[in-house]
Design an enzyme around this catalytic site. Structure first.
Site, PDB file in Angstrom:
ATOM      1  N   GLU A 143      18.405 -12.441  -0.316  1.00 44.11           N
ATOM      2  CA  GLU A 143      18.796 -11.378   0.622  1.00 44.11           C
ATOM      3  C   GLU A 143      17.514 -10.758   1.178  1.00 44.11           C
ATOM      4  OE1 GLU A 143      22.888 -10.107  -1.746  1.00 44.11           O
ATOM      5  OE2 GLU A 143      21.022  -9.034  -2.168  1.00 44.11           O
TER       6      GLU A 143
ATOM      7  N   ASP B 265      19.170  -4.037  -7.229  1.00 41.65           N
ATOM      8  CA  ASP B 265      19.402  -4.548  -8.574  1.00 41.65           C
ATOM      9  C   ASP B 265      18.411  -5.649  -8.950  1.00 41.65           C
ATOM     10  OD1 ASP B 265      21.276  -3.079  -9.904  1.00 41.65           O
ATOM     11  OD2 ASP B 265      22.721  -4.712 -10.110  1.00 41.65           O
TER      12      ASP B 265
ATOM     13  N   LYS C 109      27.757  -5.979  -9.381  1.00 47.50           N
ATOM     14  CA  LYS C 109      27.787  -5.044  -8.257  1.00 47.50           C
ATOM     15  C   LYS C 109      28.584  -3.783  -8.592  1.00 47.50           C
ATOM     16  CE  LYS C 109      28.971  -4.767  -3.326  1.00 47.50           C
ATOM     17  NZ  LYS C 109      29.575  -5.494  -2.174  1.00 47.50           N
TER      18      LYS C 109
ATOM     19  N   ASP D   1      27.739  -3.995   2.546  1.00 50.43           N
ATOM     20  CA  ASP D   1      26.934  -5.127   2.101  1.00 50.43           C
ATOM     21  C   ASP D   1      25.579  -5.082   2.777  1.00 50.43           C
ATOM     22  OD1 ASP D   1      28.784  -6.148   0.372  1.00 50.43           O
ATOM     23  OD2 ASP D   1      29.501  -7.730   1.716  1.00 50.43           O
TER      24      ASP D   1
ATOM     25  N   ASP E  80      35.748  -5.412  -5.895  1.00 51.42           N
ATOM     26  CA  ASP E  80      36.355  -4.759  -4.742  1.00 51.42           C
ATOM     27  C   ASP E  80      37.877  -4.876  -4.791  1.00 51.42           C
ATOM     28  OD1 ASP E  80      36.209  -7.497  -4.402  1.00 51.42           O
ATOM     29  OD2 ASP E  80      35.268  -7.431  -2.439  1.00 51.42           O
TER      30      ASP E  80
END
Length: 728
Positions: free
Chosen positions: A113, A142, A277, A301, A440
């Site tokens: 990412e 994280d 997450k 996100d 989620d």
């Protein structure tokens, strides 16, 4: 200061209309239900008398298809569409009385990412059309990466120029990465040069793998901060909280206040569970409760940037509606994706999950939470404050001048520690829920079972835009992870067919059960991928022949299902080509993601260790990108997913050729085996990219030779099994 108690007139803020096709959908559901019952009756009276292993397999496949079809029907009973009016909200409430907003952005791996993409996402929401003194952006890293923190230090300086630039030019697309890659962005030379300079510094740091001790450090303060990273690892480090911008102190070049920008990397310990997450989000809930405590929380996100600066106002049209506010937990926006090739060969839009089904369940208690683009009422996540917070009432945002106070930072570090949740209800009845890889889905489901409701907000201009996986193996791996997470909820005490129906409602329970049993698609799709072509090869009839009355039932069930799906897809602004690829990727996922996810879940459940959570890579190679843009499937790695796909493709192609050859020579075979020929031919047409990758292509995206060889050997093994099943 204003909280969500502001009371505008509800009728002025939004409207709701029921889908005019809802009555027709109910009629179709009734007729199709009768067809399914007739098919199951046919199985019981024909192919199960006397029963055989093959007939039982076919019956199982149709039974699971019927089960999944039944679960999906509530999505079609009362689909609704909403429209909101943010201008009326401002007229009614006033900009100065808008509630404070905390934005949570999570990232976990700077190599998968890229920090610059995360920075662009953060800058896009910092530039919301919203009072900056009531806006706070939290970055949860994280990965504990010094490069990510360095990138946000650079972003804090760039924001002083970027935010005024967005306001002065009335930009709608406020992600610098997206803006400068567009034709419009190319005209802003000075701003683009500043962005490019920042990008080069961050990418240089990423390539080196470190920041401290090199020429990238600009100030002694930065050097002091990065000394903290000595001895850190991704899985073992103390909590780090850095206030990079503070609204009460920092201003842009025009003298206007900047939003709060806060970097957080929670404490990690290899001996303490971190809950992926969900754990990161719960830490953000607690830390933000200490530092800013905004009544509205947006989860985003790291690659899902803001494409509409008025998105918060649209969400508040519902959250501030007194007729809804008492039990409205969240407002969910759909996920839209940029950079998909023309025909979306990997089904990256995921229209049913992100747009079609949410409109359907919005007619009941509201859509499920999909992990991003979601505005929460903080009360739904954290009904009681973390006392003592400050002298202020817990429902009010924190004093912006207190973010650097030692007492505030000390308390924030405490709630970000590994041991804080021990002996508490965090993750069970408070915050984002643990126990599933799809935190989620699990969180939204549990909130609905607790009496909360949600709303789907799908404006004409996409409010948020992100990146879908452009690597086929990554795309299938992502869905496999979803399947595992859904099954974890399905076998828990919160099973939607029992707990959900009892605590929410029958339609809501069925809708959540549809996803909980998503992995079940692997059963009928695997059976239909191999059993009919093997039967065709050995000329053993499984289906009625042409002119048999039952033959027309099969034709009706197949055509009605596909036509209905096509109509739904086109009404959701899809194209026929994209629909074709969407139904193809559905079959591909059934043989790969759903099958391997179900197997991995079963192995984990009996105590056999398998690979855990993996972050989907947002990095794509140049050659791979070129193939994707041309609509070419990429099979360039030796993945188990591709072995099963290659096997199914070879079995169906060889069986189809054998069946056609036999039908041309022997009278009556075509009529007798028509459905078998049709199914194999249909699969063959869908597998054309696989044949091309196995036998024709020479580029880096072709099927690896060892995968092709293994697929051929496994196909031969299936034919050997078929010989014993059909002949002996």
């Amino acid at each position: 200061m204003t909280t969500l108690s502001t009371k505008p007139k509800p009728s002025t803020l939004h409207t709701l209309t029921v889908d005019p096709l809802a009555p027709y959908n109910r009629v179709h559901s009734l007729l199709y239900s009768l067809g399914i019952l007739a098919l199951l009756y046919h199985h019981c009276t024909t192919f199960l008398a006397p029963p055989s292993f093959l007939s039982l397999l076919l019956f199982l496949a149709d039974l699971v298809l019927a089960f999944m079809w039944g679960l999906v029907q509530p999505f079609r009973w009362r689909s609704v569409r909403r429209r909101e009016f943010p201008d009326r909200l401002i007229d009614t409430v006033g900009r100065k009385n808008l509630p404070a907003l905390d934005v949570f952005i999570c990232t976990a791996d700077p190599h998968k990412e890229p920090p610059m993409s995360v920075v662009s996402t953060a800058l896009s929401v910092m530039a919301f059309d919203y009072p900056t003194d009531r806006l706070s952006v939290y970055i949860s890293d994280d990965g504990g990466s010094e490069v990510t923190l360095f990138a946000f230090m650079e972003a804090a300086m760039f924001a002083r120029y970027w935010l005024p630039f967005c306001r002065e030019n009335g930009l709608q697309e406020r992600s610098p990465e997206a803006y400068f890659s567009s034709s419009v962005g190319g005209n802003s030379d000075k701003m683009k040069a500043m962005y490019q300079s920042m990008k080069e510094k961050v990418e240089s740091a990423l390539q080196r793998g470190y920041v401290a001790g090199n020429d990238l450090i600009a100030t002694p303060k930065e050097l002091e901060i990065f000394k903290k990273w000595k001895g850190f690892t991704r899985r073992d480090h103390p909590s780090i909280i850095q206030v990079l911008l503070e609204s009460s102190k920092d201003t842009d070049i025009m003298g206007d206040a900047l939003p709060n920008l806060i970097y957080l990397s929670r404490e990690k310990n290899i001996n303490s569970p971190h809950h992926f997450k969900a754990g990161a989000l719960n830490t953000l809930v607690r830390v933000s409760s200490i530092m800013t405590n905004a009544p509205v929380v947006l989860t985003l996100d790291c690659d899902m940037y803001s494409n509409d600066p008025q998105a918060p106002l649209r969400a508040l049209c519902y959250l501030l509606d007194p007729a809804m506010a008492s039990n409205l937990a969240y407002v969910q926006f759909p996920q839209h994706f940029q950079g998909l090739n023309e025909d979306d060969i990997y089904g990256g839009e995921v229209k049913r999950l992100f747009r079609i089904n949410p409109r359907g369940v919005d007619g009941f208690s509201g859509p499920s939470y999909v992990g991003s683009n979601c505005f929460f009422d903080r009360r739904a996540l954290h009904p009681s404050p973390l006392a003592p917070l400050s002298s202020h009432d817990a429902s009010e945002p924190r004093d912006r001048g207190s973010l650097h106070l030692d007492s505030v930072l000390k308390r924030a570090h405490e709630v970000a520690s590994c041991n804080y949740e021990v002996g508490t209800k965090w993750g069970s009845t408070i915050g984002f829920r643990y126990g599933s890889l799809v935190e989620d889905y699990h969180t939204g489901y549990r909130l609905h079972c607790e009496g909360w409701k949600s709303t789907f907000c799908d404006p004409e201009r996409p409010a948020f835009v992100g990146d879908a996986p452009k690597n086929l193996n990554d795309a299938l791996g992502q869905v496999k992870r979803w399947c595992i997470g859904f099954l974890e909820v399905a076998i828990s005490k919160h099973n939607p067919l029992t707990f959900g129906i009892r605590n929410a409602s029958l339609p809501v329970g069925l809708c959540y059960a549809y996803y909980a049993y998503w992995g079940s698609w692997c059963i009928p799709l695997t059976i239909y991928a191999f059993l009919p072509p093997l039967a065709l090869t050995y000329q053993k009839r499984l289906f009625p022949e042409v002119f048999d009355p039952w033959f027309y039932l099969y034709v009706y069930l197949f055509l009605a299902a596909y036509i209905t799906d096509l109509v739904d897809f086109l009404r959701a602004k899809g194209s026929i080509h994209r629909w074709w690829n969407d139904q193809r990727i559905w079959m591909v996922r059934g043989l790969t993601s759903h099958l391997f996810g179900t197997i991995q879940f079963a192995l984990n459940h009996v105590g056999i260790s398998t690979p855990g959570f993996n972050v989907t890579s947002k990095v794509i190679e140049e050659e791979q990108s070129e193939r994707y843009d041309k609509g070419m499937f990429d099979f360039g790695i030796a993945s188990p997913f591709f072995v099963i796909l290659g096997t199914a493709a070879i079995v169906n192609l060889s069986s189809f050729v054998i069946g056609i050859a036999r039908a041309a020579r022997i009278e009556g075979v075509f009529n007798e085996m028509f459905l078998h020929l049709f199914l194999s031919g249909f699969i063959v047409v869908n597998c054309l990219p696989i044949y091309e990758a196995m036998f024709l292509r020479k580029d880096g995206g072709k099927m690896p030779g060892n995968v092709t060889l293994i697929s051929i050997l496994v196909a031969g093994f299936f034919y050997l099994i078929g010989y014993f099943m059909f002949i002996i």
